[in-house]
Scaffold this active site. Structure first.
Site, short mmCIF file in Angstrom:
data_model
loop_
_atom_site.label_atom_id
_atom_site.label_comp_id
_atom_site.label_asym_id
_atom_site.label_seq_id
_atom_site.Cartn_x
_atom_site.Cartn_y
_atom_site.Cartn_z
N LYS A 144 -2.94 20.08 0.29
CA LYS A 144 -2.44 19.15 1.30
C LYS A 144 -2.03 19.97 2.51
CE LYS A 144 -1.75 14.68 1.67
NZ LYS A 144 -2.43 13.58 0.94
N ASP B 86 -4.75 11.57 6.12
CA ASP B 86 -3.58 11.01 5.42
C ASP B 86 -2.78 10.32 6.54
OD1 ASP B 86 -2.10 11.10 2.66
OD2 ASP B 86 -0.52 11.55 4.09
P1 NDP Z 1 -1.68 5.58 8.22
O1 NDP Z 1 -1.14 6.60 9.15
O2 NDP Z 1 -2.98 4.96 8.49
O3 NDP Z 1 -0.61 4.41 8.03
C1 NDP Z 1 0.66 4.70 7.59
C2 NDP Z 1 1.47 3.42 7.61
O4 NDP Z 1 2.71 3.64 6.97
C3 NDP Z 1 1.79 2.95 9.02
O5 NDP Z 1 1.92 1.56 9.03
C4 NDP Z 1 3.11 3.64 9.27
O6 NDP Z 1 3.89 3.02 10.26
C5 NDP Z 1 3.77 3.52 7.93
N1 NDP Z 1 4.71 4.62 7.75
C6 NDP Z 1 4.47 5.95 7.87
N2 NDP Z 1 5.58 6.66 7.68
C7 NDP Z 1 6.55 5.76 7.45
C8 NDP Z 1 7.92 5.88 7.18
N3 NDP Z 1 8.52 7.08 7.14
N4 NDP Z 1 8.62 4.73 6.96
C9 NDP Z 1 8.01 3.50 7.03
N5 NDP Z 1 6.71 3.35 7.28
C10 NDP Z 1 5.99 4.45 7.49
O7 NDP Z 1 -1.68 6.29 6.79
P2 NDP Z 1 -2.44 5.85 5.45
O8 NDP Z 1 -2.57 4.38 5.39
O9 NDP Z 1 -3.64 6.69 5.34
O10 NDP Z 1 -1.41 6.35 4.34
C11 NDP Z 1 -0.43 5.50 3.75
C12 NDP Z 1 -0.01 6.09 2.41
O11 NDP Z 1 -1.15 6.18 1.55
C13 NDP Z 1 0.56 7.50 2.47
O12 NDP Z 1 1.55 7.63 1.46
C14 NDP Z 1 -0.63 8.38 2.10
O13 NDP Z 1 -0.23 9.61 1.57
C15 NDP Z 1 -1.29 7.50 1.05
N6 NDP Z 1 -2.69 7.75 0.77
C16 NDP Z 1 -3.63 7.75 1.77
C17 NDP Z 1 -4.96 7.96 1.46
C18 NDP Z 1 -6.02 7.90 2.50
O14 NDP Z 1 -7.19 8.04 2.13
N7 NDP Z 1 -5.73 7.68 3.76
C19 NDP Z 1 -5.39 8.25 0.09
C20 NDP Z 1 -4.34 8.15 -0.88
C21 NDP Z 1 -3.05 7.93 -0.53
P3 NDP Z 1 4.05 3.70 11.72
O15 NDP Z 1 2.80 3.31 12.44
O16 NDP Z 1 5.28 3.08 12.25
O17 NDP Z 1 4.18 5.17 11.50
O1 2IT Z 2 -3.49 11.37 -0.75
C1 2IT Z 2 -4.74 11.38 -0.77
O2 2IT Z 2 -5.37 11.31 -1.83
C2 2IT Z 2 -5.44 11.44 0.51
N1 2IT Z 2 -4.80 11.41 1.54
C3 2IT Z 2 -6.93 11.58 0.54
C4 2IT Z 2 -7.35 13.00 0.36
C5 2IT Z 2 -8.81 13.28 0.55
O3 2IT Z 2 -9.14 14.48 0.47
O4 2IT Z 2 -9.61 12.38 0.74
#
Ligand code: NDP
Ligand code: 2IT
Length: 444
Positions: free
Chosen positions: A124, A164
């Site tokens: 990460k 992420d």
């Molecule tokens: P994005 O940046 O696309 O979206 C994140 C969302 O969460 C936004 O709505 C953001 O709001 C909100 N957010 C972020 N930080 C906070 C906080 N501290 N408190 C409240 N809301 C918050 O990220 P993703 O959708 O990609 O990721 C969301 C989650 O999913 C994370 O935990 C990530 O690690 C996990 N994840 C992502 C993967 C991926 O492929 N993208 C894969 C597996 C897991 P704001 O706009 O206000 O910051």
């Molecule tokens: O938390 C996760 O699994 C991710 N943000 C995706 C990682 C990846 O390499 O696609």
């Protein structure tokens, strides 16, 4: 191994990394019994070698804003474990990012990637830079500056970053472009790339779709259909968006979304038209979820989280520790039947205990959000063979991976009374593969 002793020792050595200690503390007690059935693990101190990352890169990133002012941010890459494949995991750009948060994410990623059955180790990285409120040109300059440091330490068979929080298609494009320029090489070193330059169909959808596929498997163990169920989703970024997309297709009713400022509650449910609006709002205008409430005249709770709203299913998809013990008790009191984590570690230890004590269906992120990295693995395969697969082909592979992860959780996590402890199941299944690979490769 005595889990408590290992955790105490890690706490002493890394006192300023509470999320990392939290993640390790969630895993070790659940694998203790399995671990202790293998005296060879203990002799080679496998547990510390698994918990402590292989290496950590930490660097300063210097960039210039549109007014000519120079800024510095911190950049990191944690290469946690490469026993079963090249280091693999996303980059997070958010003001809250620090070493301890990235270490928790890299540790979790190692187990998650093992569960996918694809050959990927765990990593990460990221920065305390937040793209929110920055112009495209500023984001580009930041990504380029970040890459001038990181490029030496990654590669298609070394370490493959992706997105992420705060890192989506736009950022991956800028990062990949600079990587290509610095290395003079066109390789599949990133996943989540644009479709025109080596990205995979379904990668943007994968985490959200995967979480819903996993949820369907959990519900099926109780003979429950997702159709007609009321769902609270948090976040409004990549994971939340495609979670809602799939739920609409399956006839569920999503009543909440959120961002770091607050949440919206739409009792009629988010339909296709409203979903299209959210996609435009978040990905093109880069606006706030509050604007949804203004447009559709529904409730917006500034500073709130959605867990007090009545629902059958909760899918936290924003960030770590977004459901605490009180939130969990509210969900259970309101009759929630399933909680599927789209985010990484969104439930605090106290919340997890509430869910498990109530015997509801509860899946930890490392199992239920593994769809994202799984399709990243499929993107790596397509890049290697210089081919791209159809949408149907990738979706079908994603679906079958999620089913397999669910089956592994049931196999390793079913308790005497028949309750499936998905936390234990995911941890034990993820652990055994990495442990065997590490043992076979000697003391490193
Ligand atoms: P994005 O940046 O696309 O979206 C994140 C969302 O969460 C936004 O709505 C953001 O709001 C909100 N957010 C972020 N930080 C906070 C906080 N501290 N408190 C409240 N809301 C918050 O990220 P993703 O959708 O990609 O990721 C969301 C989650 O999913 C994370 O935990 C990530 O690690 C996990 N994840 C992502 C993967 C991926 O492929 N993208 C894969 C597996 C897991 P704001 O706009 O206000 O910051
Ligand atoms: O938390 C996760 O699994 C991710 N943000 C995706 C990682 C990846 O390499 O696609």
């Amino acid at each position: 191994m005595k889990a408590i002793e290992v955790i105490e020792s890690l706490k002493r050595r890394f006192p300023n990394e509470p999320e990392y200690i939290q993640a390790v503390s969630q895993v070790l007690p659940t694998i203790e019994e399995t671990y202790n059935q293998h005296p060879e693990f203990e002799k080679s101190n496998l547990i510390e070698r698994l918990c402590i990352p292989d290496r950590v890169y930490e660097f300063r990133v210097t960039w210039t804003d549109d007014r000519g002012q120079v800024h510095t941010n911190m950049g990191y890459r944690i290469q946690h474990n490469n026993a079963i494949g090249p280091y693999k995991g996303g980059l997070r750009f958010h003001s809250s990012v620090n070493l301890g948060i990235l270490k928790f994410l890299a540790f979790e990623q190692t187990f998650k990637n093992s569960l996918t059955t694809l050959p990927m180790g765990g990593a990460k990285g990221g920065s305390d830079f937040s793209p929110r409120g920055k112009s495209n040109a500023e984001v580009m300059r930041f990504c380029q500056a970040f890459m001038t440091e990181l490029w030496r330490n990654i590669g298609p068979d070394v370490d493959v970053p992706a997105g992420d929080i705060g890192v989506g298609g736009r950022e991956v494009g800028y990062l990949f472009g600079m990587y290509k320029k610095l290395t003079h090489e066109y390789s599949g070193t990133f996943t989540g790339k644009g479709l025109e330059f080596g990205g995979s169909l379904i990668r943007p959808e994968a985490t959200g779709y995967g979480n819903v596929y996993f949820l369907q498997e959990m519900l099926a163990t109780k003979g429950i259909d997702i159709k007609g169920k009321t769902v609270c989703v948090s976040g409004s970024g990549n994971v939340a968006q495609y979670t809602v997309d799939k739920l609409i297709d399956l006839g569920a009713k999503v009543v909440t979304l959120s961002d770091s400022n607050g949440y919206i509650y739409d009792p009629d449910g988010i339909d296709r038209e409203k979903w299209n609006y959210v996609m435009e709002l978040k990905n093109i205008e880069r606006g706030r979820i509050r604007e949804y409430a203004e447009k559709y005249n529904v409730k917006y709770v500034e500073g709130g989280r959605p867990w007090g709203e009545k629902c059958d299913i909760a899918l936290p998809s924003a960030t770590q520790n977004e459901i605490d013990g009180d939130d969990a008790r509210k969900l259970v009191a309101n009759g929630v039947i399933a909680v599927g984590e789209g985010a990484n570690m969104p439930s605090t230890p106290e919340a997890i205990k509430v869910f498990q004590d109530a015997r509801i269906l509860y899946s930890p992120g490392k199992a239920s959000n593994a769809g994202g990295v799984s399709v990243s693995g499929l993107e790596m395969s397509q890049n290697s063979e210089r081919l791209s697969w159809t949408r149907e082909e990738v979706d079908q592979k994603l679906h079958s991976i999620m089913k397999n992860i669910h089956a592994a959780c049931v196999q390793y996590g079913t308790e005497k009374d028949g309750y499936v402890n998905y936390v234990k199941g995911a941890n034990v299944a993820g652990f055994m593969k990495v442990a065997k690979a590490m043992m076979a490769q000697g003391i490193l």
